[in-house]
Design a protein around this motif. Structure first.
Motif, PDB file in Angstrom:
ATOM      1  N   ALA A   1       0.792   4.177 -12.455  1.00  0.00           N
ATOM      2  CA  ALA A   1       1.872   3.207 -12.690  1.00  0.00           C
ATOM      3  C   ALA A   1       1.936   2.176 -11.571  1.00  0.00           C
ATOM      4  CB  ALA A   1       3.205   3.945 -12.818  1.00  0.00           C
ATOM      5  N   LEU A   2       1.736   2.602 -10.329  1.00  0.00           N
ATOM      6  CA  LEU A   2       1.761   1.661  -9.212  1.00  0.00           C
ATOM      7  C   LEU A   2       0.545   0.742  -9.238  1.00  0.00           C
ATOM      8  CD1 LEU A   2       3.028   3.999  -6.348  1.00  0.00           C
ATOM      9  CD2 LEU A   2       4.257   2.050  -7.333  1.00  0.00           C
ATOM     10  N   ARG A   3      -0.611   1.293  -9.599  1.00  0.00           N
ATOM     11  CA  ARG A   3      -1.808   0.445  -9.707  1.00  0.00           C
ATOM     12  C   ARG A   3      -1.631  -0.593 -10.814  1.00  0.00           C
ATOM     13  NH1 ARG A   3      -5.880   2.195  -6.519  1.00  0.00           N
ATOM     14  NH2 ARG A   3      -5.929   4.422  -5.936  1.00  0.00           N
ATOM     15  N   ASP A   4      -1.020  -0.193 -11.918  1.00  0.00           N
ATOM     16  CA  ASP A   4      -0.770  -1.139 -13.008  1.00  0.00           C
ATOM     17  C   ASP A   4       0.141  -2.274 -12.563  1.00  0.00           C
ATOM     18  OD1 ASP A   4      -2.346   0.315 -14.713  1.00  0.00           O
ATOM     19  OD2 ASP A   4      -0.685   1.311 -15.752  1.00  0.00           O
ATOM     20  N   ARG A   5       0.972  -2.002 -11.558  1.00  0.00           N
ATOM     21  CA  ARG A   5       1.870  -3.028 -11.028  1.00  0.00           C
ATOM     22  C   ARG A   5       1.213  -3.864  -9.937  1.00  0.00           C
ATOM     23  NH1 ARG A   5       7.552  -1.849 -11.826  1.00  0.00           N
ATOM     24  NH2 ARG A   5       7.795  -0.167 -13.351  1.00  0.00           N
TER      25      ARG A   5
ATOM     26  N   THR B   1       0.857  -1.179   0.000  1.00  0.00           N
ATOM     27  CA  THR B   1       0.000   0.000   0.000  1.00  0.00           C
ATOM     28  C   THR B   1       0.890   1.224   0.000  1.00  0.00           C
ATOM     29  OG1 THR B   1      -1.811  -1.093   1.190  1.00  0.00           O
ATOM     30  CG2 THR B   1      -1.723   1.314   1.284  1.00  0.00           C
ATOM     31  N   TYR B   2       0.798   2.024  -1.054  1.00  0.00           N
ATOM     32  CA  TYR B   2       1.585   3.244  -1.167  1.00  0.00           C
ATOM     33  C   TYR B   2       0.708   4.434  -0.792  1.00  0.00           C
ATOM     34  CZ  TYR B   2       5.206   0.580  -3.471  1.00  0.00           C
ATOM     35  OH  TYR B   2       6.207  -0.334  -3.735  1.00  0.00           O
TER      36      TYR B   2
ATOM     37  N   LEU C   1       6.186  13.753 -12.262  1.00  0.00           N
ATOM     38  CA  LEU C   1       5.541  14.032 -13.545  1.00  0.00           C
ATOM     39  C   LEU C   1       6.459  13.761 -14.733  1.00  0.00           C
ATOM     40  CD1 LEU C   1       3.670  17.362 -12.674  1.00  0.00           C
ATOM     41  CD2 LEU C   1       2.644  15.099 -13.026  1.00  0.00           C
ATOM     42  N   SER C   2       7.762  13.970 -14.558  1.00  0.00           N
ATOM     43  CA  SER C   2       8.680  13.809 -15.693  1.00  0.00           C
ATOM     44  C   SER C   2       9.106  12.358 -15.908  1.00  0.00           C
ATOM     45  CB  SER C   2       9.920  14.690 -15.506  1.00  0.00           C
ATOM     46  OG  SER C   2      10.659  14.292 -14.364  1.00  0.00           O
ATOM     47  N   ARG C   3       9.176  11.569 -14.825  1.00  0.00           N
ATOM     48  CA  ARG C   3       9.629  10.180 -14.924  1.00  0.00           C
ATOM     49  C   ARG C   3       8.768   9.272 -14.040  1.00  0.00           C
ATOM     50  NH1 ARG C   3      15.018   9.555 -16.883  1.00  0.00           N
ATOM     51  NH2 ARG C   3      15.943  11.553 -17.494  1.00  0.00           N
ATOM     52  N   PRO C   4       7.459   9.256 -14.272  1.00  0.00           N
ATOM     53  CA  PRO C   4       6.578   8.506 -13.362  1.00  0.00           C
ATOM     54  C   PRO C   4       6.819   7.007 -13.359  1.00  0.00           C
ATOM     55  CG  PRO C   4       5.368   9.262 -15.293  1.00  0.00           C
ATOM     56  CD  PRO C   4       6.692   9.940 -15.334  1.00  0.00           C
TER      57      PRO C   4
ATOM     58  N   ALA D   1       8.896   2.371 -10.384  1.00  0.00           N
ATOM     59  CA  ALA D   1       9.765   1.197 -10.263  1.00  0.00           C
ATOM     60  C   ALA D   1      10.664   1.309  -9.044  1.00  0.00           C
ATOM     61  CB  ALA D   1      10.587   1.026 -11.537  1.00  0.00           C
ATOM     62  N   ARG D   2      11.192   2.496  -8.802  1.00  0.00           N
ATOM     63  CA  ARG D   2      12.020   2.700  -7.606  1.00  0.00           C
ATOM     64  C   ARG D   2      11.189   2.468  -6.345  1.00  0.00           C
ATOM     65  NH1 ARG D   2      16.842   5.446  -7.407  1.00  0.00           N
ATOM     66  NH2 ARG D   2      17.894   5.393  -9.433  1.00  0.00           N
ATOM     67  N   LEU D   3       9.991   3.030  -6.301  1.00  0.00           N
ATOM     68  CA  LEU D   3       9.151   2.864  -5.124  1.00  0.00           C
ATOM     69  C   LEU D   3       8.795   1.404  -4.892  1.00  0.00           C
ATOM     70  CD1 LEU D   3       6.741   5.934  -5.499  1.00  0.00           C
ATOM     71  CD2 LEU D   3       8.764   5.736  -4.059  1.00  0.00           C
ATOM     72  N   GLU D   4       8.543   0.687  -5.963  1.00  0.00           N
ATOM     73  CA  GLU D   4       8.246  -0.734  -5.831  1.00  0.00           C
ATOM     74  C   GLU D   4       9.431  -1.474  -5.226  1.00  0.00           C
ATOM     75  OE1 GLU D   4       5.806  -3.829  -8.509  1.00  0.00           O
ATOM     76  OE2 GLU D   4       7.644  -3.114  -9.451  1.00  0.00           O
TER      77      GLU D   4
END
Length: 227
Positions: A23-27, A3-4, A212-215, A220-223
């Motif tokens: 992006a996180l939801r897609d993962r 959970t982020y 916004l520039s590199r979501p 991926a880093r947060l994951e």
């Protein structure tokens, strides 16, 4: 699945996190984006923390796997939340790192920020960037314009309140520094993170609004930081 919990910075809104959220939801992760009372002159740091705790709800009391992610000014809020919510990891994304009893208004002088800005401007031959260049220099122009249009008025109330914790919370903490950040120059933030947290910052390409520039890269880093 983690959970982020994504916290915007000063004048920021949930929209500013929308690409990373997707992006996180897609993962396959659960994502909570906090709506802070930025424009409420009666709200200070504790009320900002209340907003995060309320948004997290039962997940922070009953379950694990919470990754708390703070952008910019949210560095003053996120540690307060760690005192009230079960957080497995705190991630500071080009964020302010407070000291005990310090107001956000005093942070700039205490950390030597103005000297860092002068050094940055000297490196750029004295050409200080405008607001767009300062925050959104590497964000596509259409998206940068949308971001500026969605900023909320930021009350000065929380900037005058001393940070109340006597020590950093006992939560694993990661700092992600943005190498092309014009607002918080990388050499300055490397020093602040080492001095105040006693850790070496992780680094990512991009500017202050890397969300916004590199979501995709940020997601991926947060994951990778999830427990």
């Amino acid at each position: 699945m983690a959970t982020y919990v994504l916290i915007p910075g000063a004048a920021g809104t949930p929209w500013h996190w929308h690409l990373v959220e997707a992006a996180l939801r897609d993962r396959g992760h659960h994502v909570i984006v906090v709506d802070l009372p930025n424009d409420d002159d009666s709200a200070g740091l504790l009320e900002y923390a209340d907003a995060v705790v309320d948004a997290v709800g039962a997940r922070g009391r009953d379950g694990g796997g919470v990754v708390l992610v703070a952008h910019s000014f949210a560095g003053f809020t996120a540690p307060l939340v760690c005192e009230r919510v079960r957080v497995d990891r705190l991630v500071l994304v080009t964020a302010m790192v407070p000291a005990t009893g310090e107001t956000p208004a005093d942070w700039w002088t205490n950390t030597g920020y103005e000297q860092a800005r002068r050094e940055r401007d000297a490196h750029d031959e004295g050409r200080a960037p405008d607001e767009t260049g300062l925050f959104y220099g590497d964000v596509p122009a259409v998206l940068a314009a949308a971001a500026l249009g969605r900023q909320r008025r930021q009350s000065g109330t929380p900037f005058e309140e001393p940070w109340p914790l006597t020590s950093w919370p006992d939560v694993p903490t990661t700092f992600l520094l943005c190498r092309e950040d014009r607002f918080f120059p990388a050499p300055f933030m490397r020093r602040v993170v080492q001095e105040r947290l006693g850790i070496t910052a992780d680094e990512i390409d991009g500017g202050h609004y890397v969300l916004l520039s590199r979501p995709q890269e940020l997601a991926a880093r947060l994951e990778g930081y999830a427990p």
